[in-house]
Write a protein that holds these residues in place. Structure first.
Motif, PDB file in Angstrom:
ATOM      1  N   ARG A  46       0.829  -1.203   0.000  1.00  0.00           N
ATOM      2  CA  ARG A  46       0.000   0.000   0.000  1.00  0.00           C
ATOM      3  C   ARG A  46       0.863   1.253   0.000  1.00  0.00           C
ATOM      4  O   ARG A  46       0.572   2.224  -0.699  1.00  0.00           O
ATOM      5  CB  ARG A  46      -0.929   0.019   1.208  1.00  0.00           C
ATOM      6  CG  ARG A  46      -2.213  -0.753   0.979  1.00  0.00           C
ATOM      7  CD  ARG A  46      -3.180  -0.597   2.126  1.00  0.00           C
ATOM      8  NE  ARG A  46      -2.864  -1.653   3.092  1.00  0.00           N
ATOM      9  CZ  ARG A  46      -2.648  -1.466   4.384  1.00  0.00           C
ATOM     10  NH1 ARG A  46      -2.758  -0.283   4.913  1.00  0.00           N
ATOM     11  NH2 ARG A  46      -2.342  -2.465   5.169  1.00  0.00           N
ATOM     12  N   ARG A  47       1.944   1.237   0.769  1.00  0.00           N
ATOM     13  CA  ARG A  47       2.845   2.391   0.836  1.00  0.00           C
ATOM     14  C   ARG A  47       3.522   2.638  -0.513  1.00  0.00           C
ATOM     15  O   ARG A  47       3.660   3.784  -0.946  1.00  0.00           O
ATOM     16  CB  ARG A  47       3.882   2.164   1.934  1.00  0.00           C
ATOM     17  CG  ARG A  47       4.734   3.335   2.207  1.00  0.00           C
ATOM     18  CD  ARG A  47       3.909   4.439   2.801  1.00  0.00           C
ATOM     19  NE  ARG A  47       4.670   5.652   2.737  1.00  0.00           N
ATOM     20  CZ  ARG A  47       4.212   6.830   3.060  1.00  0.00           C
ATOM     21  NH1 ARG A  47       2.990   6.953   3.503  1.00  0.00           N
ATOM     22  NH2 ARG A  47       4.942   7.884   2.967  1.00  0.00           N
ATOM     23  N   ALA A  48       3.932   1.556  -1.174  1.00  0.00           N
ATOM     24  CA  ALA A  48       4.546   1.697  -2.494  1.00  0.00           C
ATOM     25  C   ALA A  48       3.545   2.255  -3.499  1.00  0.00           C
ATOM     26  O   ALA A  48       3.894   3.098  -4.330  1.00  0.00           O
ATOM     27  CB  ALA A  48       5.077   0.351  -2.969  1.00  0.00           C
ATOM     28  N   ALA A  49       2.296   1.817  -3.429  1.00  0.00           N
ATOM     29  CA  ALA A  49       1.265   2.333  -4.334  1.00  0.00           C
ATOM     30  C   ALA A  49       1.009   3.813  -4.075  1.00  0.00           C
ATOM     31  O   ALA A  49       0.856   4.604  -5.012  1.00  0.00           O
ATOM     32  CB  ALA A  49      -0.022   1.533  -4.182  1.00  0.00           C
ATOM     33  N   ILE A  50       0.985   4.207  -2.812  1.00  0.00           N
ATOM     34  CA  ILE A  50       0.778   5.612  -2.466  1.00  0.00           C
ATOM     35  C   ILE A  50       1.952   6.457  -2.953  1.00  0.00           C
ATOM     36  O   ILE A  50       1.767   7.532  -3.526  1.00  0.00           O
ATOM     37  CB  ILE A  50       0.571   5.774  -0.947  1.00  0.00           C
ATOM     38  CG1 ILE A  50      -0.784   5.192  -0.542  1.00  0.00           C
ATOM     39  CG2 ILE A  50       0.684   7.226  -0.522  1.00  0.00           C
ATOM     40  CD1 ILE A  50      -0.981   5.075   0.949  1.00  0.00           C
ATOM     41  N   ASP A  51       3.187   5.969  -2.746  1.00  0.00           N
ATOM     42  CA  ASP A  51       4.360   6.705  -3.197  1.00  0.00           C
ATOM     43  C   ASP A  51       4.381   6.829  -4.719  1.00  0.00           C
ATOM     44  O   ASP A  51       4.734   7.873  -5.259  1.00  0.00           O
ATOM     45  CB  ASP A  51       5.639   6.032  -2.709  1.00  0.00           C
ATOM     46  CG  ASP A  51       5.832   6.167  -1.206  1.00  0.00           C
ATOM     47  OD1 ASP A  51       5.154   7.030  -0.597  1.00  0.00           O
ATOM     48  OD2 ASP A  51       6.646   5.411  -0.645  1.00  0.00           O
ATOM     49  N   HIS A  52       3.998   5.756  -5.405  1.00  0.00           N
ATOM     50  CA  HIS A  52       3.963   5.779  -6.870  1.00  0.00           C
ATOM     51  C   HIS A  52       2.913   6.778  -7.359  1.00  0.00           C
ATOM     52  O   HIS A  52       3.166   7.552  -8.282  1.00  0.00           O
ATOM     53  CB  HIS A  52       3.659   4.383  -7.418  1.00  0.00           C
ATOM     54  CG  HIS A  52       3.584   4.329  -8.899  1.00  0.00           C
ATOM     55  ND1 HIS A  52       4.695   4.477  -9.694  1.00  0.00           N
ATOM     56  CD2 HIS A  52       2.537   4.171  -9.745  1.00  0.00           C
ATOM     57  CE1 HIS A  52       4.330   4.408 -10.960  1.00  0.00           C
ATOM     58  NE2 HIS A  52       3.023   4.220 -11.017  1.00  0.00           N
ATOM     59  N   ALA A  53       1.752   6.778  -6.733  1.00  0.00           N
ATOM     60  CA  ALA A  53       0.695   7.722  -7.120  1.00  0.00           C
ATOM     61  C   ALA A  53       1.116   9.160  -6.840  1.00  0.00           C
ATOM     62  O   ALA A  53       0.851  10.059  -7.638  1.00  0.00           O
ATOM     63  CB  ALA A  53      -0.598   7.389  -6.379  1.00  0.00           C
ATOM     64  N   ALA A  58       2.957  14.328  -8.873  1.00  0.00           N
ATOM     65  CA  ALA A  58       3.944  15.404  -8.884  1.00  0.00           C
ATOM     66  C   ALA A  58       4.488  15.634 -10.286  1.00  0.00           C
ATOM     67  O   ALA A  58       4.683  16.785 -10.710  1.00  0.00           O
ATOM     68  CB  ALA A  58       5.085  15.078  -7.919  1.00  0.00           C
ATOM     69  N   ALA A  59       4.733  14.549 -11.022  1.00  0.00           N
ATOM     70  CA  ALA A  59       5.221  14.687 -12.394  1.00  0.00           C
ATOM     71  C   ALA A  59       4.163  15.354 -13.276  1.00  0.00           C
ATOM     72  O   ALA A  59       4.485  16.217 -14.101  1.00  0.00           O
ATOM     73  CB  ALA A  59       5.605  13.329 -12.954  1.00  0.00           C
ATOM     74  N   ALA A  60       2.917  14.965 -13.100  1.00  0.00           N
ATOM     75  CA  ALA A  60       1.844  15.580 -13.881  1.00  0.00           C
ATOM     76  C   ALA A  60       1.695  17.059 -13.532  1.00  0.00           C
ATOM     77  O   ALA A  60       1.493  17.899 -14.415  1.00  0.00           O
ATOM     78  CB  ALA A  60       0.530  14.839 -13.641  1.00  0.00           C
ATOM     79  N   ALA A  61       1.800  17.380 -12.261  1.00  0.00           N
ATOM     80  CA  ALA A  61       1.694  18.782 -11.842  1.00  0.00           C
ATOM     81  C   ALA A  61       2.858  19.601 -12.393  1.00  0.00           C
ATOM     82  O   ALA A  61       2.665  20.750 -12.817  1.00  0.00           O
ATOM     83  CB  ALA A  61       1.651  18.876 -10.321  1.00  0.00           C
ATOM     84  N   ALA A  62       4.053  19.010 -12.400  1.00  0.00           N
ATOM     85  CA  ALA A  62       5.209  19.731 -12.938  1.00  0.00           C
ATOM     86  C   ALA A  62       5.050  19.962 -14.437  1.00  0.00           C
ATOM     87  O   ALA A  62       5.351  21.050 -14.944  1.00  0.00           O
ATOM     88  CB  ALA A  62       6.486  18.946 -12.657  1.00  0.00           C
ATOM     89  N   ALA A  63       4.568  18.959 -15.142  1.00  0.00           N
ATOM     90  CA  ALA A  63       4.359  19.106 -16.584  1.00  0.00           C
ATOM     91  C   ALA A  63       3.280  20.157 -16.861  1.00  0.00           C
ATOM     92  O   ALA A  63       3.412  20.972 -17.773  1.00  0.00           O
ATOM     93  CB  ALA A  63       3.976  17.769 -17.199  1.00  0.00           C
ATOM     94  N   MET A  64       2.229  20.134 -16.058  1.00  0.00           N
ATOM     95  CA  MET A  64       1.154  21.106 -16.238  1.00  0.00           C
ATOM     96  C   MET A  64       1.650  22.515 -15.922  1.00  0.00           C
ATOM     97  O   MET A  64       1.322  23.471 -16.637  1.00  0.00           O
ATOM     98  CB  MET A  64      -0.025  20.738 -15.336  1.00  0.00           C
ATOM     99  CG  MET A  64      -1.307  21.405 -15.727  1.00  0.00           C
ATOM    100  SD  MET A  64      -2.696  20.932 -14.692  1.00  0.00           S
ATOM    101  CE  MET A  64      -2.621  19.167 -14.710  1.00  0.00           C
TER     102      MET A  64
END
Length: 105
Positions: A46-53, A58-64
């Motif tokens: 669950r922690r890995a899934a949360i970190d991945h999300a 963050a990558a999407a926000a940076a691109a936007m």
């Protein structure tokens, strides 16, 4: 007192337990280990899934944010350049002369 053994006393005590208690004593430690292992690995997944999300967000926000800053810069003349603007900037002298000629007319 020399022939007393703590192990013999311990095993005699266990043998005197009722059958249901022997079964409980035999099953609880492995079940507890299995439950704790399951909880640990499900937490890690669950922690890995949360970190991945979070990383994807963050990558999407940076691109936007980058695209938004490019669009805002384009409106002010500093952002994305069209091909025609690039040609004019590559030849600044002719561009300035053309602008000066237009002002004179």
């Amino acid at each position: 007192m020399d022939d007393y053994s703590i192990w013999k006393d311990f095993f005699d005590t266990i043998q005197s337990f009722p059958d249901w208690l022997k079964l409980a004593v035999a099953l609880i430690p492995p079940a507890l280990i299995a439950i704790l292992t399951h909880q640990y690995y499900s937490y890690r997944l669950r922690r890995a899934a949360i970190d991945h999300a979070a990383a994807a967000a963050a990558a999407a926000a940076a691109a936007m944010s980058l695209r938004l800053s490019q669009l805002q810069g384009q409106e002010s003349g500093e952002g994305l350049l069209s091909d025609q603007q690039r040609v004019l900037l590559d030849q600044p002298n002719s561009f300035l002369r053309d602008q000066a000629d237009k002002k004179r007319r």
